[in-house]
Design a protein around this motif. Structure first.
Motif, PDB file in Angstrom:
ATOM      1  N   GLU A  17     -61.967-114.557  47.612  1.00 46.74           N
ATOM      2  CA  GLU A  17     -61.715-113.122  47.715  1.00 46.74           C
ATOM      3  C   GLU A  17     -60.329-112.774  47.161  1.00 46.74           C
ATOM      4  O   GLU A  17     -60.170-111.770  46.457  1.00 46.74           O
ATOM      5  N   ASP A  20     -60.635-112.923  43.387  1.00 42.95           N
ATOM      6  CA  ASP A  20     -61.349-111.742  42.873  1.00 42.95           C
ATOM      7  C   ASP A  20     -60.482-110.482  42.949  1.00 42.95           C
ATOM      8  O   ASP A  20     -60.467-109.671  42.018  1.00 42.95           O
ATOM      9  N   ASN A  21     -59.752-110.325  44.062  1.00 38.47           N
ATOM     10  CA  ASN A  21     -58.865-109.165  44.197  1.00 38.47           C
ATOM     11  C   ASN A  21     -57.739-109.195  43.169  1.00 38.47           C
ATOM     12  O   ASN A  21     -57.385-108.153  42.603  1.00 38.47           O
TER      13      ASN A  21
END
Length: 99
Positions: A17, A20-21
């Motif tokens: 995550e 991806d961020n």
């Protein structure tokens, strides 16, 4: 002189995550399928995914200067996402071979 830049984090959903961020913020939501998608030139190769017990991101940059320009963008993003202590392993490439 090309640089190898590697970030390792424990392989958890939070690590992917975070990756991806970071990609979303670095590319301003445009996605990342080519070095040209980054806001600075000089990326030769980018690989990200689970390796053993960690989530690994490895880049090859054309020069220390190109990586430093990217780090000025990525560093504040990583810090803003709560991972200010995350530091890459940086080494000089002996050989870079591309398809």
């Amino acid at each position: 002189m090309a640089l190898i830049v590697t970030f390792d984090m424990e392989n958890t959903p939070a690590a992917q995550e975070l990756y991806d961020n970071c990609i979303d913020r670095v590319t301003e939501g445009r996605g990342f399928a080519s070095p040209a998608d980054l806001p600075v030139p000089g990326l030769i190769a980018h690989i990200a995914g689970p390796v053993g017990g960690c989530w690994r991101v490895t880049d090859v940059w054309e020069s220390p200067e190109s990586f430093e320009a990217f780090a000025k963008i990525l560093g504040p993003i990583i810090a803003d996402l709560g991972y200010a202590d995350l530091q890459p392993d940086v080494s000089t490439a002996h050989n870079v071979v591309l398809r």
